[in-house]
Scaffold this motif. Structure first.
Motif, mmCIF file in Angstrom:
data_model
loop_
_atom_site.group_PDB
_atom_site.id
_atom_site.type_symbol
_atom_site.label_atom_id
_atom_site.label_comp_id
_atom_site.label_asym_id
_atom_site.label_seq_id
_atom_site.Cartn_x
_atom_site.Cartn_y
_atom_site.Cartn_z
ATOM 1 N N UNK A 269 15.375 8.309 0.307
ATOM 2 C CA UNK A 269 15.270 7.316 1.291
ATOM 3 C C UNK A 269 13.527 6.992 1.606
ATOM 4 N N UNK A 270 13.366 5.888 2.124
ATOM 5 C CA UNK A 270 11.956 5.597 2.458
ATOM 6 C C UNK A 270 11.299 6.571 3.740
ATOM 7 N N UNK A 271 10.447 7.091 3.448
ATOM 8 C CA UNK A 271 9.834 8.136 4.612
ATOM 9 C C UNK A 271 8.308 7.622 4.707
ATOM 10 N N UNK A 272 7.991 7.737 6.008
ATOM 11 C CA UNK A 272 6.374 7.465 6.334
ATOM 12 C C UNK A 272 5.857 9.088 6.259
ATOM 13 N N UNK A 273 5.188 9.497 5.351
ATOM 14 C CA UNK A 273 4.838 11.013 5.443
ATOM 15 C C UNK A 273 3.890 11.185 6.689
ATOM 16 N N UNK A 274 2.863 10.284 7.072
ATOM 17 C CA UNK A 274 2.221 10.678 8.361
ATOM 18 C C UNK A 274 3.170 11.031 9.472
ATOM 19 N N UNK A 275 4.175 10.115 9.832
ATOM 20 C CA UNK A 275 5.005 10.314 10.793
ATOM 21 C C UNK A 275 5.738 11.758 10.627
ATOM 22 N N UNK A 276 5.995 12.172 9.338
ATOM 23 C CA UNK A 276 6.857 13.368 9.277
ATOM 24 C C UNK A 276 5.813 14.582 9.695
ATOM 25 N N UNK A 277 4.534 14.300 9.159
ATOM 26 C CA UNK A 277 3.386 15.314 9.465
ATOM 27 C C UNK A 277 3.110 15.405 10.830
ATOM 28 N N UNK A 278 3.098 14.346 11.501
ATOM 29 C CA UNK A 278 3.070 14.442 13.038
ATOM 30 C C UNK A 278 4.345 15.147 13.794
ATOM 31 N N UNK A 279 5.352 14.921 13.412
ATOM 32 C CA UNK A 279 6.498 15.712 13.901
ATOM 33 C C UNK A 279 6.484 17.258 13.541
ATOM 34 N N UNK A 280 5.961 17.605 12.236
ATOM 35 C CA UNK A 280 6.039 18.775 11.868
ATOM 36 C C UNK A 280 4.694 19.653 12.674
ATOM 37 N N UNK A 414 1.370 -2.160 -4.027
ATOM 38 C CA UNK A 414 1.029 -2.520 -2.758
ATOM 39 C C UNK A 414 2.001 -3.601 -2.240
ATOM 40 N N UNK A 415 2.661 -4.461 -3.036
ATOM 41 C CA UNK A 415 3.815 -5.410 -2.803
ATOM 42 C C UNK A 415 5.095 -4.583 -2.375
ATOM 43 N N UNK A 416 5.411 -3.669 -3.310
ATOM 44 C CA UNK A 416 6.491 -2.810 -2.881
ATOM 45 C C UNK A 416 6.424 -1.814 -1.692
ATOM 46 N N UNK A 417 4.973 -1.468 -1.563
ATOM 47 C CA UNK A 417 4.721 -0.650 -0.318
ATOM 48 C C UNK A 417 5.033 -1.468 0.767
ATOM 49 N N UNK A 418 4.637 -2.645 0.990
ATOM 50 C CA UNK A 418 5.031 -3.337 2.066
ATOM 51 C C UNK A 418 6.383 -3.527 2.240
ATOM 52 N N UNK A 419 7.126 -3.768 1.446
ATOM 53 C CA UNK A 419 8.706 -3.671 1.473
ATOM 54 C C UNK A 419 9.339 -2.424 1.961
ATOM 55 N N UNK A 420 8.523 -1.389 1.324
ATOM 56 C CA UNK A 420 9.279 0.033 1.881
ATOM 57 C C UNK A 420 8.667 0.189 3.268
ATOM 58 N N UNK A 421 7.664 -0.260 3.737
ATOM 59 C CA UNK A 421 7.314 0.162 5.196
ATOM 60 C C UNK A 421 8.192 -0.802 6.119
ATOM 61 N N UNK A 422 8.436 -1.961 5.565
ATOM 62 C CA UNK A 422 9.560 -2.858 6.578
ATOM 63 C C UNK A 422 10.674 -1.976 6.459
#
Length: 426
Positions: A269-280, A414-422
């Motif tokens: 699935x789409x995951x924000x690595x920074x968010x995951x590391x903050x929780x860890x 970068x284009x796909x990155x934006x879609x994944x972030x949304x």
């Protein structure tokens, strides 16, 4: 069987196998030298006969033929009288056959006009070249010829077919016993590793189970309802220990599944690595430092396995940093990749162990202290998950200088990155 007995048997087996191989080599060498001496003797006798047949003495001069061995496959016949070169081919073939020398041969005659040995079927080879190579001493008489056996080595080995067959059989038997002992010792080592794994697993599973049991007993107390803060504390303990227990079981199951023909099944699935590391980081103390410099941190991965991978690396960093741990979690972007680094200032890993730490059940010597108990599956699990995602894991470590694990995760444009972030925000 005691280890001392196994070592004694190992040493004796190694000495026996070495003795068999050396004896075989010595026997084959002696047999070849014997065949070579017999070949030399037969060729010398045959060439003396050839010289007597082709010589054309004048004035009742006694024929004095001298056979000189230039090399094991090249012979020079020196006569003190002229000889009939036209009969040489016939008598060479005839006499060598009579003396049971059936190797292919070529011969050359010395041409007094050009001072060369002219071979019948080979390029010309000058007398000066032979002398320069140390093959021939200066020959006073111009009446001589040279016989060359180009396939002498092959011919001699053909005479040893039976001995070679026996040697091959002995070597195959030796190789079989080496393979057998190797498999036996490998299996014994595997059994010891699994026994140690079962012991470690029992200890590791008992810890969260004991904590859950303790929390459950306290939560059953009637007075706990009068202390809501204390009750929440023990509820959190049950949740954390249950999650820890689930992660340990999942680690074992994942390693077992990876050895199955179906392999590991991922649910990316789409995951924000920074968010995951903050929780860890919230689950650890002040020793864990975040340096999140990546501009693009959205990736596609199996969340549960990714959490376990980062968690395993951080847990290992804490385990093997006995004093004043400083654990750093870093991210940055490099060539369309998200790079995640877990770095510690622990005891480090010796170079001879670095290639084995990703093997299942492997534990580096000195890693069996009670404070660093584990399954011996953590890094094996990490490696399997990294490979299943088609990522890359590298290790940099030195004894006493800490360890750094680097995960390189391919990212989209970068284009796909934006879609994944949304999509991740949704």
């Amino acid at each position: 069987m005691p280890r001392t007995t196994i070592r004694i048997w190992t040493v004796l087996s190694a000495l026996l196998i070495t003795g068999i191989v050396l004896t075989q080599i010595y026997w084959m060498r002696n047999e070849y030298e014997l065949q070579e001496r017999q070949f030399l003797h037969r060729v010398t006798r045959a060439l003396h006969k050839v010289a007597s047949h082709v010589a054309q003495p004048t004035n009742d001069v006694t024929v004095d033929a001298q056979v000189i061995t230039l090399s094991p496959d090249q012979y020079l016949v020196n006569l003190n009288v002229p000889f009939n070169s036209q009969k040489l081919d016939f008598h060479l073939g005839n006499e060598l056959e009579l003396h049971q020398v059936r190797a292919r041969f070529d011969y050359g005659l010395y041409d007094t006009r050009v001072r060369q040995i002219v071979y019948q079927n080979l390029p010309e080879q000058t007398l000066e070249t032979l002398s320069a190579n140390g093959f021939v001493k200066p020959i006073q008489s111009p009446y001589y010829f040279v016989v060359h056996f180009p396939s002498q080595f092959h011919y001699l080995t053909q005479q040893m077919d039976f001995q070679i067959l026996l040697s091959v059989i002995v070597l195959l038997l030796t190789a079989f016993f080496i393979y057998f002992f190797y498999g036996l010792f490998k299996q014994k080592s595997r059994t010891e590793e699994q026994r140690e794994f079962m012991s470690n697993m029992t200890h590791e599973l008992q810890t969260p189970i004991a904590s859950i049991k303790l929390a459950a007993d306290i939560l059953l107390s009637p007075k706990i309802t009068e202390q809501p803060e204390r009750m929440r504390k023990y509820v959190r303990m049950v949740q954390e220990e249950t999650m820890r227990l689930q992660q340990q079981v999942e680690t074992v199951l994942t390693v077992a599944r990876s050895e199955d023909s179906n392999g590991i099944k991922l649910h990316p699935i789409c995951i924000d690595m920074h968010e995951l590391l903050f929780h860890l980081a919230d689950r650890h103390g002040d020793y864990l430092h975040l340096q999140l410099n990546a501009q693009h941190s959205i990736i596609q991965a199996d969340r549960m396995h990714l959490v376990n991978v980062i968690g395993n690396l951080v847990d290992n960093a804490v385990k093997y940093t006995p004093k004043n741990p400083i654990i750093q979690l870093m991210t940055y972007n490099e060539s369309d990749q998200l790079v995640v680094v877990v770095q510690d200032n622990g005891i480090g890993i010796a170079p001879e162990h670095q290639s084995h730490i990703f093997d299942a059940y492997y534990r580096a010597p000195g890693a069996n202290a009670h404070s660093v108990k584990g399954f011996g599956l953590g890094l094996s699990y990490v490696q399997k998950i990294i490979k299943a995602h088609h990522w890359k894991l590298t290790l940099n470590s030195a004894v006493g200088q800490g360890t750094s694990f680097c995960i390189r995760i391919p990212q989209h444009t970068a284009h796909t990155q934006k879609e994944l972030r949304v999509r991740s925000e949704e």
